[in-house]
Write an enzyme that holds these catalytic residues in place. Structure first.
Site, PDB file in Angstrom:
ATOM      1  N   PRO A 128       6.013  -0.351 -11.673  1.00 22.99           N
ATOM      2  CG  PRO A 128       6.235  -1.999 -12.891  1.00 22.99           C
ATOM      3  CD  PRO A 128       7.487  -0.905 -12.675  1.00 22.99           C
ATOM      4  CG  ASN A 129       4.414  -5.435  -9.177  1.00 22.67           C
ATOM      5  OD1 ASN A 129       3.637  -5.628  -9.750  1.00 22.67           O
ATOM      6  ND2 ASN A 129       5.492  -5.186 -10.347  1.00 22.67           N
TER       7      ASN A 129
ATOM      8  NE  ARG B 269       6.635  -5.913  -5.093  1.00 28.32           N
ATOM      9  CZ  ARG B 269       7.692  -5.288  -5.744  1.00 28.32           C
ATOM     10  NH1 ARG B 269       7.374  -3.853  -6.151  1.00 28.32           N
ATOM     11  NH2 ARG B 269       8.535  -5.569  -6.760  1.00 28.32           N
TER      12      ARG B 269
ATOM     13  CE1 TYR C 141      11.083  -3.917  -2.881  1.00 29.60           C
ATOM     14  CE2 TYR C 141       9.453  -5.097  -2.640  1.00 29.60           C
ATOM     15  CZ  TYR C 141      10.211  -5.022  -3.569  1.00 29.60           C
ATOM     16  OH  TYR C 141      11.558  -5.826  -4.214  1.00 29.60           O
TER      17      TYR C 141
ATOM     18  CG  ASN D  45      11.668   2.272  -6.992  1.00 30.04           C
ATOM     19  OD1 ASN D  45      12.552   1.214  -8.256  1.00 30.04           O
ATOM     20  ND2 ASN D  45      10.982   2.443  -5.739  1.00 30.04           N
TER      21      ASN D  45
ATOM     22  CB  ALA E 184      11.004  -5.563 -12.706  1.00 28.67           C
TER      23      ALA E 184
ATOM     24  CD  GLU F 139      19.103   2.791 -10.554  1.00 24.87           C
ATOM     25  OE1 GLU F 139      20.584   3.867 -11.328  1.00 24.87           O
ATOM     26  OE2 GLU F 139      19.254   1.892 -10.448  1.00 24.87           O
TER      27      GLU F 139
ATOM     28  CG  HIS G 191      16.033   0.419  -7.064  1.00 27.50           C
ATOM     29  ND1 HIS G 191      15.134   0.204  -7.865  1.00 27.50           N
ATOM     30  CD2 HIS G 191      17.483   0.839  -7.460  1.00 27.50           C
ATOM     31  CE1 HIS G 191      16.067   0.686  -8.677  1.00 27.50           C
ATOM     32  NE2 HIS G 191      16.918   0.886  -9.297  1.00 27.50           N
TER      33      HIS G 191
ATOM     34  NE  ARG H  16      14.980  -8.004  -3.435  1.00 27.77           N
ATOM     35  CZ  ARG H  16      14.097  -7.653  -4.067  1.00 27.77           C
ATOM     36  NH1 ARG H  16      14.025  -6.528  -3.845  1.00 27.77           N
ATOM     37  NH2 ARG H  16      12.865  -8.585  -4.151  1.00 27.77           N
TER      38      ARG H  16
END
Ligand code: DQA
Length: 145
Positions: A10-11, A18, A23, A74, A77, A98, A100, A107
């Protein structure tokens, strides 16, 4: 041709707009090209997707179960709380990286936990959009014939 699945959550369709301070300004379309080049360089076909819904990500991981030689994920959230995606990753027979874009450990504390990491072969975080190229290359190197 053997397939590398790159699955985005998502996103991530909003990349470029964004929170660019976190990012970057690279769009998901740019990232797809980066991944295609990295896969092609090693003789693999790329299957690239993005879904905002948890169920659609799980459906894609089920397709990866039969079709993928390796997976880069990825999950956005969902990384931090989706046991359903964790179960789908756990059953994958192929290497799974995985990924990111940001350094999640630098963060908010809720981003420090990944429920997916225990079932992934490797983790890449904090390299920005170019992390996808590293992740695709690493995923291919992890393939055992
Ligand atoms: C992310 C990090 C997650 O915490 C966040 O929810 C995202 C993107 C990353 O690529 O840095 O959506 O997975």
């Amino acid at each position: 041709m053997k397939k590398i699945f790159v699955v985005n959550g998502p996103n991530l369709d909003m990349l470029g707009k964004r929170e660019p301070q976190i990012y970057g300004k690279t769009t998901l379309a740019d990232i797809k090209k980066i991944c295609e080049e990295a896969a092609k360089a090693k003789g693999y076909e790329l299957v690239f997707s993005q879904y905002n819904g948890e169920g659609e990500i799980i459906d894609e991981l089920h397709r990866a179960y039969t079709d993928a030689a390796a997976v880069v994920l990825n999950a956005g959230a969902y990384t931090h709380y989706s046991y359903a995606i964790a179960d789908a990753v756990k059953m994958l027979p192929c290497p799974t990286v995985e990924l990111h874009i940001s350094n999640v450990f630098a963060r908010e504390s809720f981003r420090h936990e990944s429920v997916l990491s225990p079932y992934c072969t490797a983790l890449i975080a904090g390299l920005g959009a170019n992390g996808y190229a590293h992740a695709v290359t690493a995923a291919i190197e992890l393939i055992r014939d």
